[in-house]
Structures are given as structure tokens and as C-alpha cells.
Design a protein around this motif. Sequence first.
Motif, mmCIF file in Angstrom:
data_model
loop_
_atom_site.group_PDB
_atom_site.id
_atom_site.type_symbol
_atom_site.label_atom_id
_atom_site.label_comp_id
_atom_site.label_asym_id
_atom_site.label_seq_id
_atom_site.Cartn_x
_atom_site.Cartn_y
_atom_site.Cartn_z
ATOM 1 N N UNK A 179 0.812 -1.225 0.000
ATOM 2 C CA UNK A 179 0.000 0.000 0.000
ATOM 3 C C UNK A 179 0.844 1.272 0.000
ATOM 4 N N UNK A 180 2.151 1.140 -0.133
ATOM 5 C CA UNK A 180 3.039 2.309 -0.015
ATOM 6 C C UNK A 180 2.760 3.398 -1.048
ATOM 7 N N UNK A 181 2.251 3.029 -2.222
ATOM 8 C CA UNK A 181 1.972 4.054 -3.239
ATOM 9 C C UNK A 181 0.765 4.915 -2.864
ATOM 10 N N UNK A 182 0.008 4.486 -1.865
ATOM 11 C CA UNK A 182 -1.148 5.252 -1.402
ATOM 12 C C UNK A 182 -0.879 5.830 -0.012
ATOM 13 N N UNK A 183 0.369 6.177 0.257
ATOM 14 C CA UNK A 183 0.788 6.673 1.571
ATOM 15 C C UNK A 183 -0.151 7.771 2.086
ATOM 16 N N UNK A 184 -0.625 7.576 3.322
ATOM 17 C CA UNK A 184 -1.479 8.565 3.962
ATOM 18 C C UNK A 184 -2.937 8.526 3.541
ATOM 19 N N UNK A 185 -3.279 7.652 2.598
ATOM 20 C CA UNK A 185 -4.666 7.568 2.133
ATOM 21 C C UNK A 185 -5.327 6.318 2.694
ATOM 22 N N UNK A 186 -6.631 6.357 2.814
ATOM 23 C CA UNK A 186 -7.377 5.188 3.271
ATOM 24 C C UNK A 186 -7.553 4.237 2.086
ATOM 25 N N UNK A 187 -7.117 2.992 2.273
ATOM 26 C CA UNK A 187 -7.131 2.024 1.179
ATOM 27 C C UNK A 187 -7.832 0.734 1.612
#
Length: 170
Positions: free
Chosen positions: A43-51
Motif C-alpha cells: 500500500x506504499x503508493x497510497x501513503x497517507x490515504x485510506x485504502x
Amino acid sequence: MPTKSIKIVVEGGNVKPGPPLAPTLSQLGLNVGEVVKKLNEATSSFKGMTVPVTLEVDTSTKKYDIKVGIPTTTALLLKEVGASEPSGDPKNKKIGNLSLEQIVKVAIMKKPSLTAKSLKAAVKSIVGSARSIGITVENKDPKEVIKEIEEGKYNDLLSKYENQWNEVKE
């Protein structure tokens, strides 16, 4: 092979080995630290986002698959514009401006979860979402940009991304 599906929502690149995730993984006999590390990598490419994430666990072999979902359109737009939250008053209070290219990027990322059949339709949908959270597009009211898209003003720009759009699996 009995499999168990665990659906969780995590902060991209910042999964912690605590409840409710850790007890669930422990019950299945999985190494919590290892799973958390892999979740953070995935999930690192969506850092700081809810995934949204789905863990498919084979309970007999303890092997697992991580399927990373796509953050919400709002989360992607906020990241793109560099804001932490939507405008409480999108009509009067703007939180930023995006180029149409940035909107196209979000549309391509969201393709698997959109019902739009064409890039043009997807872009119009994302522009509408931008408007609802207080983001201008090309320094204009998004409603005006949608009109310009319908009139064909951005056809050259959209055609540059048509191949990328077509390559994304639905």
C-alpha cells in the motif's frame, strides 16, 4: 483448500500490528509482523490515504494473497491537490486547483471501479467530484470545464491518454 477472506481498510504504507488486525491474523496462525510489513509495501503508493485491502488466506498452508483496492475518488483528488480534507463550502471556499492532466491521472487509476465506458466520460465524472469538494480545474469552475470537454476543447489532451485508459483492466 479452505480459504478465509479478510477485508480491512488501512492507511496506505502505515499499517500497525495492533487490533483488530493482529488478533485475526494470529488466530489464523500467520506471522503478524511479516503480514504487516507486506501490507505496508503493497500500500506504499497510497501513503497517507485510506485504502481497502483484502487478504485471501489459505488456512491449511498459511499462504496468503494481498489484494489492494483503490482509494476513494475524494482521497485521490485531495492527495493530488495537496489538501487534507474537502471544503465544507465548495461553492465559496476552494481548496485548490488541478490541471486536466491530473484529473485524467485520477480517472485512469479509478477505471476499475468506474461505470464510465470512455475516458471522456470518466474525466467528466472526476471533474464533477472535484467540484463537489471545492477544487477548481484549469483555474475554472469544473462545470465550465465539463462544458468545454463536451465541446471537444480537450480532445487532443484526452487522446494522448486513450492508450493508457484502454490498457487498464476493468
